[in-house]
Enzyme design. Structure first.
Site, PDB file in Angstrom:
ATOM      1  CD  GLU A 127      -2.454  -1.350   2.669  1.00  0.00           C
ATOM      2  OE1 GLU A 127      -2.355  -0.459   3.513  1.00  0.00           O
ATOM      3  OE2 GLU A 127      -3.031  -2.426   2.893  1.00  0.00           O
ATOM      4  CB  CYS A 140       3.109   7.515   3.112  1.00  0.00           C
ATOM      5  SG  CYS A 140       3.719   6.428   4.384  1.00  0.00           S
ATOM      6  CB  CYS A 154       4.329  -1.367  13.606  1.00  0.00           C
ATOM      7  SG  CYS A 154       4.298  -0.987  11.845  1.00  0.00           S
ATOM      8  CB  CYS A 371       2.922   7.104   7.541  1.00  0.00           C
ATOM      9  SG  CYS A 371       2.649   8.115   6.121  1.00  0.00           S
TER      10      CYS A 371
HETATM   11  N1  SAH Z   1      10.472   0.984   9.361  1.00  0.00           N
HETATM   12  C1  SAH Z   1      10.560   2.407   9.361  1.00  0.00           C
HETATM   13  C2  SAH Z   1       9.458   3.119   8.582  1.00  0.00           C
HETATM   14  C3  SAH Z   1       8.019   2.675   8.711  1.00  0.00           C
HETATM   15  S1  SAH Z   1       6.983   3.193   9.996  1.00  0.00           S
HETATM   16  C4  SAH Z   1      10.630   2.930  10.786  1.00  0.00           C
HETATM   17  O1  SAH Z   1      10.552   2.144  11.710  1.00  0.00           O
HETATM   18  O2  SAH Z   1      10.833   4.117  10.971  1.00  0.00           O
HETATM   19  C5  SAH Z   1       6.695   4.896  10.035  1.00  0.00           C
HETATM   20  C6  SAH Z   1       6.438   5.388  11.472  1.00  0.00           C
HETATM   21  O3  SAH Z   1       5.118   5.059  11.999  1.00  0.00           O
HETATM   22  C7  SAH Z   1       7.416   4.776  12.443  1.00  0.00           C
HETATM   23  O4  SAH Z   1       7.888   5.770  13.311  1.00  0.00           O
HETATM   24  C8  SAH Z   1       6.558   3.765  13.166  1.00  0.00           C
HETATM   25  O5  SAH Z   1       7.136   3.382  14.363  1.00  0.00           O
HETATM   26  C9  SAH Z   1       5.237   4.479  13.288  1.00  0.00           C
HETATM   27  N2  SAH Z   1       4.093   3.602  13.586  1.00  0.00           N
HETATM   28  C10 SAH Z   1       3.908   2.335  13.206  1.00  0.00           C
HETATM   29  N3  SAH Z   1       2.742   1.842  13.675  1.00  0.00           N
HETATM   30  C11 SAH Z   1       2.158   2.831  14.368  1.00  0.00           C
HETATM   31  C12 SAH Z   1       0.923   2.935  15.085  1.00  0.00           C
HETATM   32  N4  SAH Z   1       0.084   1.926  15.181  1.00  0.00           N
HETATM   33  N5  SAH Z   1       0.642   4.105  15.678  1.00  0.00           N
HETATM   34  C13 SAH Z   1       1.498   5.152  15.578  1.00  0.00           C
HETATM   35  N6  SAH Z   1       2.658   5.123  14.915  1.00  0.00           N
HETATM   36  C14 SAH Z   1       3.007   3.959  14.315  1.00  0.00           C
END
Ligand code: SAH
Length: 386
Positions: A127, A140, A154, A371
């Protein structure tokens, strides 16, 4: 078969030469593929004129039918009418284009966020999310199917990593979204690698895609408008600092110390916080870019005043921004989002310590399109509303 959108211009020129064609044919192909509105509008000059217009004086005033609405942005090789039939056939036999297929799009209720679901050649799905904010259009991007990081909060990593995306699969996410935007006279201007996957674990493809996004012959998006987010892979951060790139770097910090970080981020066991922060400092020094620390707030885990104080101590003296993200609920997880008051107190505590704080209002909540919250959804389990 090679993916057309995985090729840099120079590589395509080399391919043309190796196949008995003139190198400028590669430029023509790039124009058919990429000149779909991402470049700043302006008069067609010698450097950026369409191949059909070469040698035509005053070409900026002449827009031939073939360049009209919807014509730039060829859908396949057949549409590249200024290439000979033979070359078109040769290209079609050697390259796949397009490589990804749009399955569906879903808009958030407020219309500011659109989720795009793509099918890859092996039927796997990823996605991307288009975020509209004022005149800014941010995409994104996903860089892997699934994610190896498996952070506790996540959705993307719940089933682990399935595979890396190729350069073409990364690039086409933006290409097709840009073509959709072009229909209403808009264009993609910012990119964030914050979809599915860990960019540092698909390093080469991510770098190649950044080069295409930045290339004036392709997307021409400024490096300063491109952001890479990482869970904290030290050697990846160090390597990125040595590239001739000036992209923004974000660390998914999410904890004020190694102890809490290890509880919610499995990768923290491999990469101690101290080493990650040193690598981030080096990145800031080498590239002269400010860095951002993302902090997803989880009730009872990392949201207390003492955590804010500890975070302020950890980041004291650094030229950085902390981006607070209230946890976005993921189905099946027991975690909670802190109350607005708790988030406000946390924020004020950081600000009182002189830290620059932004608070990410999580967009697209109703379509689970924030994202980093892109779930691996099976066809029958899609929570998308048509
Ligand atoms: N793998 C990379 C990029 C993807 S995630 C990383 O870890 O940075 C993009 C951002 O969204 C990251 O900071 C991640 O920790 C956050 N994120 C993921 N799931 C989330 C959720 N359920 N609620 C809030 N932020 C979340």
């Amino acid at each position: 078969m090679k993916e057309l959108c995985g090729f840099q211009l120079d590589d395509l020129k080399a391919w043309m030469e190796a196949n008995g064609e003139k190198p400028f044919r590669a430029t023509q192909v790039f124009e058919w593929v990429y000149s779909s509105g991402l470049r700043k509008p302006g008069p067609l000059g010698p450097g950026n004129s369409h191949p059909n217009l070469r040698g035509v004086r005053n070409s900026s005033q002449i827009i031939p039918r073939s360049l009209g609405r919807g014509s730039s942005g060829a859908k396949d090789f057949e549409a590249m009418t200024n290439l000979g039939k033979e070359l078109r056939a040769k290209l079609a036999a050697s390259f796949s284009f397009p490589a990804i297929k749009l399955l569906r799009t879903v808009n958030s209720e407020d219309g500011e966020t659109t989720k795009f679901l793509w099918e890859l050649p092996d039927q796997k799905r990823v996605e991307s999310v288009l975020i509209r904010s004022g005149t800014r259009r941010t995409v994104c991007i996903s860089c892997q199917v699934g994610c190896p990081a498996r952070c506790a909060f996540c959705a993307s990593g719940r089933e682990g990593l399935m595979r890396n995306l190729s350069v073409g699969e990364i690039v086409e996410q933006v290409l097709h979204i840009d073509r959709v935007l072009k229909e209403t006279g808009e264009r993609v201007c910012h990119l964030v690698y914050m979809g599915m996957g860990e960019p540092m674990e698909n390093y080469d493809a991510v770098i190649q895609s950044i080069r295409l996004f930045n290339d004036p012959a392709a997307f021409h998006i400024s490096q300063r408008r491109i952001t890479v987010s990482t869970v904290g892979v030290v050697e990846g951060i160090q390597k990125l600092a040595k590239e001739d790139l000036q992209v923004n770097l974000v660390l998914s910090l999410h904890a004020p110390n190694q102890h809490i970080r290890k509880k919610i981020i499995p990768y923290a066991r491999k990469y101690p916080l101290e080493e990650i922060l040193l690598a981030m400092d080096d990145y800031a020094q080498e590239t002269k870019r400010d860095i951002t620390y993302e902090y997803t707030m989880l009730a009872g885990i990392n949201d207390k005043r003492i955590h804010a104080e500890e975070l302020a101590t950890l980041l004291r003296g650094k030229q950085c921004t902390v981006n607070l993200i209230p946890y976005n609920p993921v189905d099946g997880l027991q975690l909670q989002r802190p109350s607005s008051e708790t988030i406000m107190t946390f924020r004020m505590c950081l600000e009182d310590a002189g830290i620059n704080v932004t608070w990410r209002y999580t967009k697209g909540k109703d379509i689970a399109a924030a994202c980093g919250q892109l779930a691996m959804q099976k066809a029958e389990g899609l929570v998308l509303v048509p």
